[in-house]
Write an enzyme that holds these catalytic residues in place. Structure first.
Site, PDB file in Angstrom:
ATOM      1  N   LYS A   1       0.832  -1.204   0.000  1.00  0.00           N
ATOM      2  CA  LYS A   1       0.000   0.000   0.000  1.00  0.00           C
ATOM      3  C   LYS A   1       0.873   1.263   0.000  1.00  0.00           C
ATOM      4  CE  LYS A   1      -3.332  -2.721  -0.332  1.00  0.00           C
ATOM      5  NZ  LYS A   1      -4.154  -3.420   0.625  1.00  0.00           N
TER       6      LYS A   1
HETATM    7  C1  LIG Z   1      -5.185  -4.508   0.839  1.00  0.00           C
HETATM    8  C2  LIG Z   1      -6.658  -4.387   0.812  1.00  0.00           C
HETATM    9  C3  LIG Z   1      -7.454  -4.853   1.856  1.00  0.00           C
HETATM   10  C4  LIG Z   1      -6.918  -5.635   3.019  1.00  0.00           C
HETATM   11  O1  LIG Z   1      -5.913  -4.976   3.712  1.00  0.00           O
HETATM   12  P1  LIG Z   1      -5.040  -5.827   4.767  1.00  0.00           P
HETATM   13  O2  LIG Z   1      -4.321  -4.790   5.550  1.00  0.00           O
HETATM   14  O3  LIG Z   1      -4.133  -6.695   3.940  1.00  0.00           O
HETATM   15  O4  LIG Z   1      -5.971  -6.631   5.572  1.00  0.00           O
HETATM   16  C5  LIG Z   1      -8.820  -4.649   1.790  1.00  0.00           C
HETATM   17  N1  LIG Z   1      -9.383  -4.013   0.755  1.00  0.00           N
HETATM   18  C6  LIG Z   1      -8.654  -3.550  -0.268  1.00  0.00           C
HETATM   19  C7  LIG Z   1      -9.338  -2.821  -1.370  1.00  0.00           C
HETATM   20  C8  LIG Z   1      -7.269  -3.742  -0.297  1.00  0.00           C
HETATM   21  O5  LIG Z   1      -6.563  -3.291  -1.325  1.00  0.00           O
END
Ligand SMILES: *Cc1c(COP(=O)(O)O)cnc(C)c1O
Length: 388
Positions: free
Chosen positions: A185
């Protein structure tokens, strides 16, 4: 090709002071939730205009807690998009509720606000929109609908840290907002996330859902009480320390991603027949740069050729309603034509702040031969099928 020449589709940028600070945390003797988590929460709260923020071990956990805070349970429905990481729909199922998908707007590739109202039933409790690739869902239309129908909103803003809607940073407005700090992210704590809440009372209930429902008596666990069956979603100080080292870079990361997106747009060969994303430099944080391959191109062949050229390409995401788990709820091919078309053709080209301008040029130079191979493979498959 050496491994170091390989250009992945994303890579975190962690500076040396952060690496040193993590060492300090490890030596301090306090490595799980403690002062670093509280500092991370305070800095996030300041970024989001003073709203209460609680750090979580993942955005998946943040959304599970958010659903609990909204009392979503058995028999309830939550409206969401078929185009997301599967966590978005899985958390709804795990709460005992039903994910009600509605199709995407082909322009934004996000949930189409015009389709939400028709999906509302007496069982609908919440809307769970996703800012795909960091392009925010239209918050004005979203909250107008939620307000008119008295629905909660849980923003899956996992990808939109640093993005903004109408000049206001995602997280600083709205109802519950869930953000991810997973390694891929825009800022990371390796694994982690946070939930932005409405008031201190809700934040206290969030803390209970976050960690076993356990409440101290004053400062002491002597006389503790447990009022609900909370989960195990707390962030560690090790992770929070990484997040604290990332926050000062957020603005520069976003600026750099926008520059890279501009370069992709400026130099993209429009004769290749790919569909480019919505060109938005005011609001999107350019979490991903996603193009749709032309009809008939075999995506796996394209991805393989790009990999052979030293370039990593991602697929985010196949339309969720076509997974076995959701077909078991009755969803079928053809239910959401826009999401299916996007999900079957989308590829994520390399996009991360440490990329050089020349990396974009390298990706674009590899596109034409990789696409030609993918289109040839598609044509071959079709004549093969016709000949049988
Ligand atoms: C990465 C992501 C998640 C989950 O995030 P985590 O921190 O890995 O649990 C949920 N929704 C979207 C759209 C994502 O890109």
């Amino acid at each position: 090709m050496t491994r170091s020449d390989f250009l992945p589709f994303t890579r975190p940028s962690i500076d040396e002071p952060t690496i040193a600070a993590v060492g300090e945390v490890l030596r301090s003797g306090w490595i799980t939730s403690g002062p670093k988590v509280r500092e991370f929460e305070a800095q996030l709260s300041a970024l989001f205009g003073g709203r209460p923020v609680r750090a979580m071990s993942s955005a998946t956990g943040a959304m599970e807690v958010a659903l609990a805070l909204c009392n979503v349970g058995a028999g309830d429905e939550v409206i969401t998009t078929p185009l997301s990481w599967v966590a978005t729909a899985n958390v709804v199922l795990r709460a005992g509720a039903r994910p009600v998908f509605v199709d995407c707007d082909p322009r934004t590739r996000n949930i189409d606000p015009a389709l939400i109202e028709a999906a509302i039933t007496p069982r609908t409790r919440a809307i769970l929109p996703v800012d795909l690739a960091g392009l925010p869902v239209d918050r004005d239309r979203l909250y107008a609908i939620a307000g008119a129908h008295k629905l909660r909103v849980i923003e899956d803003a996992a990808q939109s840290m640093g993005a903004n809607w109408a000049g206001r940073m995602v997280g600083s407005t709205g109802d519950l907002v869930s953000i991810s700090f997973h390694a891929n992210k825009n800022i990371t704590s390796a694994e982690g996330g946070c939930l932005v809440l409405n008031d201190e009372d809700e934040a206290r209930r969030c803390e209970l859902w976050r960690l076993q429902g356990a409440k101290k008596s004053g400062d002491s666990w002597d006389g503790m009480d447990v009022t609900l069956a909370g989960g195990k979603h707390n962030l560690t100080d090790v992770a929070a320390c990484i997040g604290l080292g990332q926050l000062p870079h957020l603005a520069a990361f976003t600026v750099r991603r926008r520059e890279l997106a501009r370069r992709y747009f400026a130099r993209f060969d429009r004769t290749l027949g790919c569909e480019l994303p919505l060109e938005d430099y005011a609001q999107s944080n350019w979490h991903m740069f996603q193009v749709l391959l032309p009809a008939g191109a075999v995506r796996s062949v394209f991805v393989g050729h790009m990999r052979d050229a030293g370039i990593g390409v991602g697929v985010h995401y196949p339309a969720m309603h076509l997974f076995t788990l959701f077909r078991q709820l009755g969803y079928r091919p053809g239910d959401f034509p826009h999401a299916e078309r996007i999900g079957s053709r989308t590829v994520s080209l390399p996009m991360f702040p440490a990329m050089a301008d020349s990396d974009v040029d390298r990706v674009l130079a590899a596109m034409a031969p990789a696409l030609a191979a993918a289109i040839a493979a598609g044509a071959e498959a079709r004549t093969g099928a016709a000949g049988r």
